[in-house]
Design a protein around this motif. Structure first.
Motif, PDB file in Angstrom:
ATOM      1  N   UNK A 181       0.882  -1.242  -0.054  1.00 15.48           N
ATOM      2  CA  UNK A 181      -0.073  -0.064  -0.055  1.00 15.48           C
ATOM      3  C   UNK A 181       0.912   1.206   0.097  1.00 15.48           C
ATOM      4  N   UNK A 182       1.990   1.278   0.809  1.00 18.18           N
ATOM      5  CA  UNK A 182       2.830   2.320   0.764  1.00 18.18           C
ATOM      6  C   UNK A 182       3.538   2.605  -0.517  1.00 18.18           C
ATOM      7  N   UNK A 183       3.629   1.473  -1.353  1.00 14.86           N
ATOM      8  CA  UNK A 183       4.527   1.639  -2.599  1.00 14.86           C
ATOM      9  C   UNK A 183       3.328   2.256  -3.582  1.00 14.86           C
ATOM     10  N   UNK A 184       2.172   2.081  -3.279  1.00 14.79           N
ATOM     11  CA  UNK A 184       1.243   2.646  -4.411  1.00 14.79           C
ATOM     12  C   UNK A 184       1.320   4.037  -4.364  1.00 14.79           C
ATOM     13  N   UNK A 185       1.613   4.933  -3.259  1.00 11.85           N
ATOM     14  CA  UNK A 185       1.957   6.205  -3.006  1.00 11.85           C
ATOM     15  C   UNK A 185       0.638   6.896  -3.384  1.00 11.85           C
TER      16      UNK A 185
END
Length: 266
Positions: free
Chosen positions: A53-57
């Motif tokens: 989820x963090x990588x989706x920004x």
């Protein structure tokens, strides 16, 4: 249109990520919040999901981590509460994480006319085998069907014997194109309408798992509301991603326990 998508994750971070990516693809110009409730997954799974989820920004996705496995509807209620607190009181799409929504899902939803007593929409949910799971139950169960359920849930070994002489293979059924009021929609997916939130702020969550369809039907009937099968809303369903992992007897015991609670709504 403002809309919240709410699902529950339990040791299925890869499937949940696919759900998130699908909703992001279809959201277009709509204001969408994706709320994932993690039901106390293994630390490795929930950490992977958090990283993904963090990588989706994007600020469109929110992960809520429960310290305990709340079960299906209690987990969804955690997400519903969060969505309402953030102002998403129009439509909320709630259900499994193993769903793939059609590209026009939100555009179709925006065009649907809903009467005051129509509290829930039950979309056309299609399994990978081509089974259309809705309309699930159009009318309340007959006496004979209730009797059959009583016998089935009276004993595990009796249930196995009944199953042995009854083919559990589900045959694909044709698409029902008629919009109609139904008694129960399939539990994998519901759309809560603004009218639902004029009457309730949560789902009745009396069971941990299984039987939620019947309890929700009872909840809607308690205010003389209706569930609507809406064939224009479509999604694919890779069904039972979590429950398929359960051992048969364990699964039966959970359903048997839930049956004692939800049978009054059948």
């Amino acid at each position: 249109m403002e809309i919240a998508f709410i699902c529950v994750n339990y040791n299925n971070s890869k499937i949940t990520l696919e759900y998130i990516l699908n909703v992001i693809r279809i959201k277009q110009n709509h204001r969408v919040k994706i709320i994932v409730v993690d039901n106390a997954s293994d630390i490795k799974d929930v950490n992977q999901l958090e990283t993904d989820i963090e990588n989706l920004k994007t600020n469109a996705v929110l992960l809520l981590k429960s310290e305990h496995n709340l079960g299906y509807f209690k987990g969804l209620n955690l997400g519903i509460k969060c969505a309402l607190e953030n102002g998403y009181n129009q439509f909320q799409v709630i259900g499994n994480n193993d769903l793939e929504f059609y590209n026009d899902f939100l555009d179709v939803l925006e065009r649907i006319e809903i009467k005051d007593y129509e509290l829930i929409l039950a979309p056309d949910v299609i399994t990978i085998e081509g089974i259309h799971e809705n309309p699930h139950v159009i009318n309340k169960m007959s006496f004979l069907r209730k009797l059959k359920s009583e016998i089935y849930f009276s004993n595990y070994y009796l249930a196995k014997l009944i199953t042995r002489f009854y083919s559990s293979e589900r045959k694909p059924k044709s698409f029902d194109s008629e919009r109609k009021h139904i008694y129960m929609g399939i539990g994998a997916l519901y759309v809560l309408t603004p009218n639902f939130f004029l009457n309730f702020d949560k789902l009745w969550d009396d069971v941990f798992l299984y039987g939620e369809e019947a309890i929700l039907a009872g909840q809607i009937c308690s205010v003389a509301g209706k569930i609507v099968y809406e064939p224009m809303l479509k999604c694919n369903h890779n069904e039972s991603a979590t429950t398929s992992k359960m051992e048969t007897k364990y699964k039966y015991k959970i359903i048997q326990s839930s049956y004692k609670i939800y049978k009054k709504y059948l």
